[in-house]
Design a protein around this motif. Sequence first.
Motif, PDB file in Angstrom:
ATOM      1  N   LEU A 148       3.406  11.657   5.049  1.00  0.00           N
ATOM      2  CA  LEU A 148       2.349  10.658   4.870  1.00  0.00           C
ATOM      3  C   LEU A 148       2.934   9.341   4.362  1.00  0.00           C
ATOM      4  CD1 LEU A 148      -0.653   9.805   4.730  1.00  0.00           C
ATOM      5  CD2 LEU A 148      -0.717  10.811   2.432  1.00  0.00           C
ATOM      6  N   VAL A 149       3.868   9.414   3.424  1.00  0.00           N
ATOM      7  CA  VAL A 149       4.478   8.197   2.878  1.00  0.00           C
ATOM      8  C   VAL A 149       5.201   7.425   3.982  1.00  0.00           C
ATOM      9  CG1 VAL A 149       6.218   7.312   1.274  1.00  0.00           C
ATOM     10  CG2 VAL A 149       4.614   9.076   0.520  1.00  0.00           C
ATOM     11  N   THR A 150       5.852   8.134   4.900  1.00  0.00           N
ATOM     12  CA  THR A 150       6.494   7.412   6.015  1.00  0.00           C
ATOM     13  C   THR A 150       5.453   6.718   6.886  1.00  0.00           C
ATOM     14  OG1 THR A 150       6.530   9.269   7.593  1.00  0.00           O
ATOM     15  CG2 THR A 150       8.367   9.117   6.040  1.00  0.00           C
ATOM     16  N   PHE A 151       4.261   7.320   7.010  1.00  0.00           N
ATOM     17  CA  PHE A 151       3.194   6.658   7.764  1.00  0.00           C
ATOM     18  C   PHE A 151       2.675   5.429   7.006  1.00  0.00           C
ATOM     19  CE2 PHE A 151       2.427  10.924   9.863  1.00  0.00           C
ATOM     20  CZ  PHE A 151       2.845  10.511  11.120  1.00  0.00           C
ATOM     21  N   TYR A 152       2.608   5.508   5.658  1.00  0.00           N
ATOM     22  CA  TYR A 152       2.246   4.327   4.876  1.00  0.00           C
ATOM     23  C   TYR A 152       3.238   3.195   5.152  1.00  0.00           C
ATOM     24  CZ  TYR A 152      -0.930   7.079   1.864  1.00  0.00           C
ATOM     25  OH  TYR A 152      -1.950   7.848   1.359  1.00  0.00           O
ATOM     26  N   GLU A 153       4.531   3.521   5.155  1.00  0.00           N
ATOM     27  CA  GLU A 153       5.557   2.509   5.411  1.00  0.00           C
ATOM     28  C   GLU A 153       5.410   1.924   6.813  1.00  0.00           C
ATOM     29  OE1 GLU A 153       8.982   4.857   4.684  1.00  0.00           O
ATOM     30  OE2 GLU A 153       8.957   4.526   2.513  1.00  0.00           O
ATOM     31  N   GLU A 154       5.079   2.785   7.765  1.00  0.00           N
ATOM     32  CA  GLU A 154       4.877   2.328   9.135  1.00  0.00           C
ATOM     33  C   GLU A 154       3.691   1.366   9.220  1.00  0.00           C
ATOM     34  OE1 GLU A 154       3.898   4.317  13.501  1.00  0.00           O
ATOM     35  OE2 GLU A 154       4.895   5.504  11.948  1.00  0.00           O
ATOM     36  N   ALA A 155       2.596   1.694   8.506  1.00  0.00           N
ATOM     37  CA  ALA A 155       1.422   0.809   8.487  1.00  0.00           C
ATOM     38  C   ALA A 155       1.777  -0.549   7.897  1.00  0.00           C
ATOM     39  CB  ALA A 155       0.293   1.466   7.697  1.00  0.00           C
ATOM     40  N   ILE A 156       2.570  -0.535   6.833  1.00  0.00           N
ATOM     41  CA  ILE A 156       2.980  -1.787   6.187  1.00  0.00           C
ATOM     42  C   ILE A 156       3.849  -2.610   7.137  1.00  0.00           C
ATOM     43  CG2 ILE A 156       4.389  -2.737   4.319  1.00  0.00           C
ATOM     44  CD1 ILE A 156       3.452  -0.259   2.649  1.00  0.00           C
ATOM     45  N   ASP A 157       4.800  -1.970   7.781  1.00  0.00           N
ATOM     46  CA  ASP A 157       5.670  -2.686   8.724  1.00  0.00           C
ATOM     47  C   ASP A 157       4.867  -3.292   9.870  1.00  0.00           C
ATOM     48  OD1 ASP A 157       7.894  -2.109   7.256  1.00  0.00           O
ATOM     49  OD2 ASP A 157       8.691  -0.585   8.608  1.00  0.00           O
ATOM     50  N   ARG A 158       3.989  -2.485  10.449  1.00  0.00           N
ATOM     51  CA  ARG A 158       3.185  -2.971  11.573  1.00  0.00           C
ATOM     52  C   ARG A 158       2.303  -4.143  11.155  1.00  0.00           C
ATOM     53  NH1 ARG A 158       0.854   2.531  14.512  1.00  0.00           N
ATOM     54  NH2 ARG A 158       2.824   3.238  15.413  1.00  0.00           N
ATOM     55  N   HIS A 159       1.735  -4.028   9.972  1.00  0.00           N
ATOM     56  CA  HIS A 159       0.805  -5.069   9.517  1.00  0.00           C
ATOM     57  C   HIS A 159       1.520  -6.410   9.353  1.00  0.00           C
ATOM     58  CE1 HIS A 159      -2.602  -6.876   7.412  1.00  0.00           C
ATOM     59  NE2 HIS A 159      -1.698  -7.421   6.626  1.00  0.00           N
ATOM     60  N   TRP A 160       2.637  -6.389   8.652  1.00  0.00           N
ATOM     61  CA  TRP A 160       3.292  -7.664   8.393  1.00  0.00           C
ATOM     62  C   TRP A 160       3.932  -8.240   9.650  1.00  0.00           C
ATOM     63  CZ3 TRP A 160       1.202  -9.883   4.670  1.00  0.00           C
ATOM     64  CH2 TRP A 160       0.804  -9.183   3.539  1.00  0.00           C
ATOM     65  N   ALA A 161       4.324  -7.359  10.568  1.00  0.00           N
ATOM     66  CA  ALA A 161       4.824  -7.859  11.851  1.00  0.00           C
ATOM     67  C   ALA A 161       3.693  -8.530  12.614  1.00  0.00           C
ATOM     68  CB  ALA A 161       5.410  -6.710  12.666  1.00  0.00           C
ATOM     69  N   ARG A 162       2.507  -7.919  12.578  1.00  0.00           N
ATOM     70  CA  ARG A 162       1.371  -8.478  13.292  1.00  0.00           C
ATOM     71  C   ARG A 162       0.873  -9.760  12.639  1.00  0.00           C
ATOM     72  NH1 ARG A 162      -4.176  -5.097  14.240  1.00  0.00           N
ATOM     73  NH2 ARG A 162      -4.159  -5.144  11.972  1.00  0.00           N
ATOM     74  N   SER A 163       0.976  -9.848  11.315  1.00  0.00           N
ATOM     75  CA  SER A 163       0.438 -11.022  10.624  1.00  0.00           C
ATOM     76  C   SER A 163       1.208 -12.293  10.947  1.00  0.00           C
ATOM     77  CB  SER A 163       0.446 -10.793   9.106  1.00  0.00           C
ATOM     78  OG  SER A 163       1.772 -10.826   8.600  1.00  0.00           O
TER      79      SER A 163
END
Length: 397
Positions: free
Chosen positions: A347-362
């Motif tokens: 789950l923590v790796t998925f949290y990191e993935e969400a963070i990476d995707r978000h800031w890349a998209r922003s």
Amino acid sequence: MVTRVLRTLEQLNALGHEVLVFAPGDPPTNFAGARVVRVNSVPMKPWYPELKVGLPTPNIAKAVEEFAPHVVHLVNPVALAAYGALSGARRDLPMLASFHTDTPQYADALGLAPIRRIGTAYLREIHNLAEVNLCTSPQMVERAREIGIDRVDLWPKAIDTVSYHPDKKSPEMRDLLTDGHPEDKLMVYVGRMSKEKNLRALLPQIQKLQSRGVRLAMVGSGPDREELEREFAGTNTLFTGYMSGDALAGAFASADVFAFPSTTETLGLVALESMASEVPVVAARAGGIPFAVTDGRSGLLFDPASEQEFTAGLEQLLFDDERRAAMGAEARVEAEESSWRAATEKLVTFYEEAIDRHWARSHTLSSYSLRMRMFGRPLPRPKDLPPRLIDEVPGNV
């Protein structure tokens, strides 16, 4: 769903992460190191009065801003968590959502079919605000994709094999569940008693099998309990009400077979708890159950449209002591293959993935980022963290 959240909170705390929880009903002020904020709620009457629906208030957004999380986890975003999704999007926060309940299918079971189409569209839109969407079984991953949810992945199954253990079997509990006839064969159902659980499928089974010395214990409660008790009156069926802790573990371990006719499960955690108790499962081949129960190893699966298949599965395990014991031992081995620590680390790796995707998209000129820049009130991204959280730095959830 609640069990998964509680065990996950324990593991996140052990891994060094800081968590803030918003919960309806009457929760404690803290759990496993996490601060818990009680939110106003109302019962979902008349369909499901035991279910408390959280009500959004401005104080929730204020508390989130003060906490300044790295990621927001939306647990089953239908009401309260849906507000969290909208609030998180407005504040330009990375988000992960978990899909625990096939709400459109439940709507049919609860007599709310007319709102299914609009409800499905609503659910899709809310989930698609998140950078990652998790389901608790491969079957539900496919279901989520079917209704148009994007960026879907699997949150691995896990089971508490310490609390649920064959050693919890007790003569006293068996005597209770069999209504004073411990020598009879005992099949048990544990869980919520509501229409979507398909519990009336158990009525013809106990009617057929009780003449052969079989008893049924129904452990739990819910909005359908009183009606079920009336319908099962005159059969070898005992309704115990809610159980928890050692009593619940004893109820699992003291049974011969776990009977599970529900067709709406996204995983079926109670089936895993029965397996950990060394009690094989006879369950409907539907939803996420085939992910939890390996047919022929930890239990038997039946076609939910076939009353005869259900009967045959129960008969095989209730009256064949050798096969039941062998399958129970295999069920325990299978349950031990999954742990809460491994599931939470994933789950923590998925949290990191969400963070990476978000800031890349922003940093793109998408309509999303433009809307947020025009109308949102984003929280600042932590300046002391690289794009991917490193293991040494705990995260805020």
